[in-house]
Design an enzyme around this catalytic site. Sequence first.
Site, PDB file in Angstrom:
ATOM      1  CG  ASP A 233     -12.996  -9.538 -34.729  1.00  0.00           C
ATOM      2  OD1 ASP A 233     -13.724  -9.754 -35.722  1.00  0.00           O
ATOM      3  OD2 ASP A 233     -13.085 -10.202 -33.675  1.00  0.00           O
TER       4      ASP A 233
ATOM      5  CB  ALA B  28     -18.218  -6.190 -34.319  1.00  0.00           C
TER       6      ALA B  28
ATOM      7  CB  SER C  63     -23.577 -13.829 -35.472  1.00  0.00           C
ATOM      8  OG  SER C  63     -22.715 -14.947 -35.429  1.00  0.00           O
TER       9      SER C  63
ATOM     10  CG  ASP D 266     -33.407 -12.709 -42.924  1.00  0.00           C
ATOM     11  OD1 ASP D 266     -32.798 -12.980 -41.873  1.00  0.00           O
ATOM     12  OD2 ASP D 266     -33.660 -13.566 -43.803  1.00  0.00           O
ATOM     13  CD  GLU D 267     -32.274 -14.835 -37.417  1.00  0.00           C
ATOM     14  OE1 GLU D 267     -32.543 -14.783 -36.202  1.00  0.00           O
ATOM     15  OE2 GLU D 267     -31.587 -15.722 -37.922  1.00  0.00           O
TER      16      GLU D 267
ATOM     17  CE1 TYR E   3     -27.527 -11.837 -34.482  1.00  0.00           C
ATOM     18  CE2 TYR E   3     -29.365 -12.866 -35.637  1.00  0.00           C
ATOM     19  CZ  TYR E   3     -28.179 -12.156 -35.660  1.00  0.00           C
ATOM     20  OH  TYR E   3     -27.652 -11.749 -36.868  1.00  0.00           O
ATOM     21  CB  SER E   4     -34.021 -11.395 -34.196  1.00  0.00           C
ATOM     22  OG  SER E   4     -34.935 -12.035 -33.354  1.00  0.00           O
ATOM     23  CB  ALA E   5     -34.788  -8.752 -29.325  1.00  0.00           C
ATOM     24  CB  SER E   6     -29.496  -7.820 -29.549  1.00  0.00           C
ATOM     25  OG  SER E   6     -28.986  -8.776 -30.465  1.00  0.00           O
ATOM     26  CE  LYS E   7     -27.238  -7.410 -36.438  1.00  0.00           C
ATOM     27  NZ  LYS E   7     -25.828  -6.975 -36.615  1.00  0.00           N
TER      28      LYS E   7
ATOM     29  CG  ASN F 225     -24.443 -14.263 -45.577  1.00  0.00           C
ATOM     30  OD1 ASN F 225     -23.524 -13.530 -45.861  1.00  0.00           O
ATOM     31  ND2 ASN F 225     -25.686 -13.825 -45.574  1.00  0.00           N
TER      32      ASN F 225
HETATM   33  P1  NAD Z   1     -19.561 -14.067 -36.766  1.00  0.00           P
HETATM   34  O1  NAD Z   1     -20.096 -14.500 -35.451  1.00  0.00           O
HETATM   35  O2  NAD Z   1     -18.944 -15.078 -37.671  1.00  0.00           O
HETATM   36  O3  NAD Z   1     -18.485 -12.900 -36.568  1.00  0.00           O
HETATM   37  C1  NAD Z   1     -18.659 -11.853 -35.665  1.00  0.00           C
HETATM   38  C2  NAD Z   1     -17.323 -11.164 -35.468  1.00  0.00           C
HETATM   39  O4  NAD Z   1     -17.530 -10.083 -34.541  1.00  0.00           O
HETATM   40  C3  NAD Z   1     -16.249 -12.075 -34.861  1.00  0.00           C
HETATM   41  O5  NAD Z   1     -15.043 -11.917 -35.547  1.00  0.00           O
HETATM   42  C4  NAD Z   1     -16.146 -11.594 -33.426  1.00  0.00           C
HETATM   43  O6  NAD Z   1     -14.856 -11.784 -32.857  1.00  0.00           O
HETATM   44  C5  NAD Z   1     -16.501 -10.119 -33.570  1.00  0.00           C
HETATM   45  N1  NAD Z   1     -17.012  -9.548 -32.316  1.00  0.00           N
HETATM   46  C6  NAD Z   1     -17.990 -10.065 -31.524  1.00  0.00           C
HETATM   47  N2  NAD Z   1     -18.177  -9.284 -30.443  1.00  0.00           N
HETATM   48  C7  NAD Z   1     -17.326  -8.233 -30.570  1.00  0.00           C
HETATM   49  C8  NAD Z   1     -17.058  -7.087 -29.785  1.00  0.00           C
HETATM   50  N3  NAD Z   1     -17.699  -6.872 -28.612  1.00  0.00           N
HETATM   51  N4  NAD Z   1     -16.136  -6.191 -30.219  1.00  0.00           N
HETATM   52  C9  NAD Z   1     -15.473  -6.398 -31.391  1.00  0.00           C
HETATM   53  N5  NAD Z   1     -15.656  -7.490 -32.166  1.00  0.00           N
HETATM   54  C10 NAD Z   1     -16.588  -8.399 -31.760  1.00  0.00           C
HETATM   55  O7  NAD Z   1     -20.775 -13.330 -37.477  1.00  0.00           O
HETATM   56  P2  NAD Z   1     -21.183 -13.293 -39.028  1.00  0.00           P
HETATM   57  O8  NAD Z   1     -22.064 -14.447 -39.296  1.00  0.00           O
HETATM   58  O9  NAD Z   1     -19.991 -13.047 -39.842  1.00  0.00           O
HETATM   59  O10 NAD Z   1     -22.102 -11.980 -39.024  1.00  0.00           O
HETATM   60  C11 NAD Z   1     -21.537 -10.689 -39.208  1.00  0.00           C
HETATM   61  C12 NAD Z   1     -22.637  -9.648 -39.165  1.00  0.00           C
HETATM   62  O11 NAD Z   1     -23.596  -9.922 -40.198  1.00  0.00           O
HETATM   63  C13 NAD Z   1     -23.431  -9.642 -37.866  1.00  0.00           C
HETATM   64  O12 NAD Z   1     -23.732  -8.303 -37.555  1.00  0.00           O
HETATM   65  C14 NAD Z   1     -24.692 -10.420 -38.192  1.00  0.00           C
HETATM   66  O13 NAD Z   1     -25.767  -9.988 -37.386  1.00  0.00           O
HETATM   67  C15 NAD Z   1     -24.893 -10.052 -39.640  1.00  0.00           C
HETATM   68  N6  NAD Z   1     -25.602 -11.061 -40.458  1.00  0.00           N
HETATM   69  C16 NAD Z   1     -25.209 -12.368 -40.483  1.00  0.00           C
HETATM   70  C17 NAD Z   1     -25.842 -13.282 -41.327  1.00  0.00           C
HETATM   71  C18 NAD Z   1     -25.419 -14.729 -41.405  1.00  0.00           C
HETATM   72  O14 NAD Z   1     -26.087 -15.519 -42.091  1.00  0.00           O
HETATM   73  N7  NAD Z   1     -24.341 -15.135 -40.767  1.00  0.00           N
HETATM   74  C19 NAD Z   1     -26.914 -12.844 -42.114  1.00  0.00           C
HETATM   75  C20 NAD Z   1     -27.302 -11.489 -42.049  1.00  0.00           C
HETATM   76  C21 NAD Z   1     -26.627 -10.609 -41.239  1.00  0.00           C
HETATM   77  O1  DAU Z   2     -31.291 -14.967 -41.365  1.00  0.00           O
HETATM   78  C1  DAU Z   2     -30.043 -14.435 -41.074  1.00  0.00           C
HETATM   79  C2  DAU Z   2     -29.461 -15.108 -39.851  1.00  0.00           C
HETATM   80  O2  DAU Z   2     -29.078 -16.423 -40.241  1.00  0.00           O
HETATM   81  C3  DAU Z   2     -28.273 -14.369 -39.260  1.00  0.00           C
HETATM   82  O3  DAU Z   2     -28.693 -13.112 -38.816  1.00  0.00           O
HETATM   83  C4  DAU Z   2     -27.663 -15.155 -38.098  1.00  0.00           C
HETATM   84  O4  DAU Z   2     -26.513 -14.501 -37.610  1.00  0.00           O
HETATM   85  C5  DAU Z   2     -27.285 -16.528 -38.609  1.00  0.00           C
HETATM   86  O5  DAU Z   2     -26.765 -17.313 -37.552  1.00  0.00           O
HETATM   87  C6  DAU Z   2     -28.487 -17.225 -39.243  1.00  0.00           C
HETATM   88  O6  DAU Z   2     -29.484 -17.555 -38.244  1.00  0.00           O
HETATM   89  P1  DAU Z   2     -30.261 -18.970 -38.255  1.00  0.00           P
HETATM   90  O7  DAU Z   2     -30.738 -19.227 -36.895  1.00  0.00           O
HETATM   91  O8  DAU Z   2     -31.222 -19.029 -39.375  1.00  0.00           O
HETATM   92  O9  DAU Z   2     -29.016 -19.932 -38.646  1.00  0.00           O
HETATM   93  P2  DAU Z   2     -28.555 -21.363 -38.072  1.00  0.00           P
HETATM   94  O10 DAU Z   2     -27.467 -21.846 -38.972  1.00  0.00           O
HETATM   95  O11 DAU Z   2     -28.306 -21.345 -36.615  1.00  0.00           O
HETATM   96  O12 DAU Z   2     -29.851 -22.258 -38.340  1.00  0.00           O
HETATM   97  C7  DAU Z   2     -30.393 -22.397 -39.653  1.00  0.00           C
HETATM   98  C8  DAU Z   2     -31.655 -23.242 -39.524  1.00  0.00           C
HETATM   99  O13 DAU Z   2     -31.272 -24.589 -39.173  1.00  0.00           O
HETATM  100  C9  DAU Z   2     -32.598 -22.797 -38.418  1.00  0.00           C
HETATM  101  O14 DAU Z   2     -33.930 -23.032 -38.835  1.00  0.00           O
HETATM  102  C10 DAU Z   2     -32.253 -23.696 -37.231  1.00  0.00           C
HETATM  103  C11 DAU Z   2     -31.825 -24.988 -37.916  1.00  0.00           C
HETATM  104  N1  DAU Z   2     -30.778 -25.779 -37.231  1.00  0.00           N
HETATM  105  C12 DAU Z   2     -29.653 -25.143 -36.833  1.00  0.00           C
HETATM  106  C13 DAU Z   2     -28.631 -25.834 -36.235  1.00  0.00           C
HETATM  107  C14 DAU Z   2     -27.382 -25.129 -35.746  1.00  0.00           C
HETATM  108  C15 DAU Z   2     -30.921 -27.142 -37.111  1.00  0.00           C
HETATM  109  O15 DAU Z   2     -31.954 -27.733 -37.519  1.00  0.00           O
HETATM  110  N2  DAU Z   2     -29.910 -27.841 -36.522  1.00  0.00           N
HETATM  111  C16 DAU Z   2     -28.777 -27.263 -36.065  1.00  0.00           C
HETATM  112  O16 DAU Z   2     -27.879 -27.954 -35.508  1.00  0.00           O
END
Ligand code: NAD
Ligand code: DAU
Length: 351
Positions: free
Chosen positions: A35, A84, A87, A133-134, A157-161, A187
């Site tokens: 990380d 990593a 996100s 899912d994005e 973000y979603s374009a990069s994923k 999550n």
């Molecule tokens: P997060 O942002 O909490 O954690 C990302 C981790 O990656 C951090 O520990 C960060 O330090 C590390 N990192 C970032 N850039 C890096 C680099 N260049 N080299 C090495 N480490 C690096 O993210 P998360 O929410 O835990 O998501 C983890 C994975 O799951 C991501 O790939 C995300 O796209 C995917 N995902 C997240 C969700 C969600 O709801 N959070 C849902 C579906 C998929």
């Molecule tokens: O669907 C999976 C994705 O879920 C992951 O791939 C991403 O890494 C993760 O960040 C998450 O993306 P979202 O954009 O859905 O999550 P976020 O928590 O940023 O926002 C959830 C919803 O709430 C979204 O519709 C935007 C809205 N929102 C978000 C924030 C931060 C608000 O209304 N107010 C806020 O302050």
Amino acid sequence: MTKKILITGGAGFIGSHVVRRFVKKYPDYSIFNLDKLTYAGNLLNLTDVEDAANYKFVKGDIVEAEFINDLFRTHDFDAVIHLAAESHVDRSIASPMDFVMTNVIGTVNLLNAAREYWKGAYDKKRFYHVSTDEVYGALGETGMFTESTSYDPHSPYSASKASSDHFVRAYHDTYGLDVVISNCSNNYGSHHFPEKLIPLAINNIKNNKPVPVYGKGENVRDWLWVEDHARAIDVIFHEAKTGETYNIGGHNEWKNIDLIKLLCGIMDEKLGREAGTSEKLITYVTDRAGHDLRYAIDSSKLQQKLGWVPSLQFEEGLKKTVDWYLENEKWLDDVTSFNYQSYYEKQYAER
Ligand code: NAD
Ligand code: DAU
């Protein structure tokens, strides 16, 4: 040790749950957590496993190809579980290039290293790419994303994923690398960085600060308990056939505004406030640019083929999450004041 696994992004939200699960459940596996420790990476998420004999933390950046190659040259990894990433959608709108670098270039660097150092033994190795899912874009009022839904990402973000998913599949089709991909919905749970909706709202309600709701709050997300995601990753990692994709989701759709109101009610109860107090903090703000209306995951393939089902009902999970944040005030204070960032120097730099 029967398997040497490189988990990337293990200090982040989901990654820390995956690392904890693998370190504790598989004492005969050797788990390397790589990380960069960006603002989202926090080693305080893993204090309960940091001294485990089968765990090692490596600080490094997946964007640095030479570093990644050295790591693969030094350690004969059997598998990679790649989490990593940058996100957060809002950050991707402000600085898309960070997302291109880590999510696209970083993923390709890992694929290249796997290809180079696993040459000739792909059948004994596995590259598991954790995605979102994005990539499928946005749904209208009805329908669900399946594994065959066309990609249609809207945010940087979603374009990069999406791009990284395509590269992973291309390395399977072109070079025969053993890959699996999962695309998961939103999550929630412990150790979630308080820039995302649920932990941000918990923190703001606790501190009597406005809770920002984008637009009219009508966007829908499908929420999954983070430990159910970690369990799905475990099952898919061990049982999926090569080249397969699995959707992971909670069958648990909530409009943002309804979710926030539910959370406000739970917070009133937990903080001993009069019912309706926290709702007064709800503040409608300018909508996110390109804001996807609705996500909903069809996870029937995972349920039918690999027998995974979500374990936790949402209200119960949300209450557990609130309890965790209220019981871990120091974690929240450290994260919001960025105090956790010196933990690596204190605990690891000398090791
Ligand atoms: P997060 O942002 O909490 O954690 C990302 C981790 O990656 C951090 O520990 C960060 O330090 C590390 N990192 C970032 N850039 C890096 C680099 N260049 N080299 C090495 N480490 C690096 O993210 P998360 O929410 O835990 O998501 C983890 C994975 O799951 C991501 O790939 C995300 O796209 C995917 N995902 C997240 C969700 C969600 O709801 N959070 C849902 C579906 C998929
Ligand atoms: O669907 C999976 C994705 O879920 C992951 O791939 C991403 O890494 C993760 O960040 C998450 O993306 P979202 O954009 O859905 O999550 P976020 O928590 O940023 O926002 C959830 C919803 O709430 C979204 O519709 C935007 C809205 N929102 C978000 C924030 C931060 C608000 O209304 N107010 C806020 O302050």
